[in-house]
Design a protein around this motif. Sequence first.
Motif, PDB file in Angstrom:
ATOM      1  N   LYS A  56     -12.455   4.458 -11.412  1.00  0.00           N
ATOM      2  CA  LYS A  56     -12.899   3.273 -12.139  1.00  0.00           C
ATOM      3  C   LYS A  56     -13.199   3.638 -13.591  1.00  0.00           C
TER       4      LYS A  56
ATOM      5  N   LEU B 100      -1.078  -0.349  -4.109  1.00  0.00           N
ATOM      6  CA  LEU B 100      -2.516  -0.099  -4.046  1.00  0.00           C
ATOM      7  C   LEU B 100      -2.862   0.817  -2.889  1.00  0.00           C
TER       8      LEU B 100
ATOM      9  N   TYR C 161      -6.416   2.662 -14.577  1.00  0.00           N
ATOM     10  CA  TYR C 161      -7.156   1.675 -13.787  1.00  0.00           C
ATOM     11  C   TYR C 161      -7.143   0.319 -14.478  1.00  0.00           C
TER      12      TYR C 161
ATOM     13  N   ARG D 150      -7.345  -1.398  -2.583  1.00  0.00           N
ATOM     14  CA  ARG D 150      -8.139  -0.793  -3.656  1.00  0.00           C
ATOM     15  C   ARG D 150      -7.254  -0.038  -4.637  1.00  0.00           C
TER      16      ARG D 150
ATOM     17  N   THR E  26       0.837  -1.197   0.000  1.00  0.00           N
ATOM     18  CA  THR E  26       0.000   0.000   0.000  1.00  0.00           C
ATOM     19  C   THR E  26       0.871   1.246   0.000  1.00  0.00           C
TER      20      THR E  26
ATOM     21  N   ASP F  52     -13.866  -5.529  -9.071  1.00  0.00           N
ATOM     22  CA  ASP F  52     -14.455  -4.242  -8.725  1.00  0.00           C
ATOM     23  C   ASP F  52     -13.432  -3.287  -8.113  1.00  0.00           C
ATOM     24  N   GLY F  53     -12.313  -3.222  -8.751  1.00  0.00           N
ATOM     25  CA  GLY F  53     -11.332  -2.233  -8.319  1.00  0.00           C
ATOM     26  C   GLY F  53     -10.539  -2.581  -7.090  1.00  0.00           C
ATOM     27  N   ARG F  54     -10.688  -3.808  -6.628  1.00  0.00           N
ATOM     28  CA  ARG F  54      -9.830  -4.187  -5.509  1.00  0.00           C
ATOM     29  C   ARG F  54      -9.274  -5.581  -5.671  1.00  0.00           C
TER      30      ARG F  54
ATOM     31  N   ARG G   5      -8.658  -9.122  -4.691  1.00  0.00           N
ATOM     32  CA  ARG G   5      -9.413 -10.073  -3.897  1.00  0.00           C
ATOM     33  C   ARG G   5      -8.449 -11.032  -3.202  1.00  0.00           C
TER      34      ARG G   5
END
Length: 109
Positions: free
Chosen positions: A69, A59, A74, A64, A23, A90-92, A94
């Motif tokens: 988006k 990230l 992106y 995220r 991060t 969805d932008g993150r 998993r």
Amino acid sequence: MRAEALEIIWRTVVAIPRGEIATYGGIARRAGMPGRARLVGHALKAAPAGLELPWHRVLGAGGRIAFPKGSRLYAEQARRLRAEGLEVVDGRVRNSGAPDLDMLLWKPQ
DNA sequence: GTTGTGACATTAT
DNA sequence: CATAATGCCACAA
């Protein structure tokens, strides 16, 4: 001093192993500048293309993607992450069943 | 010099 | 979950 800080950040980012993520805040901490997450973002933006930084492994909090988006970067970041075996939904990123994201986060010894 | 904006984080509501 | 409030700092206008 400012330029030095950028180099430190770049080197920290380069050290992220393939398939792992980090991060902005984490990079900042690792670089010895806690609380300066924004500086990390700036460093990545200002990074020369020749460095071939793994910027896609960096990230926002909670795994995220920091871009809006649908923006070009992106999609690019999501593509690169998937290319390394990570699942982006969805932008993150998993995390498969892991309680905390820290399990996927790059943890320097 | 001030102000607004931004590849951010954390905490509180 | 989503906003808002702070803190943070580089940069452009």
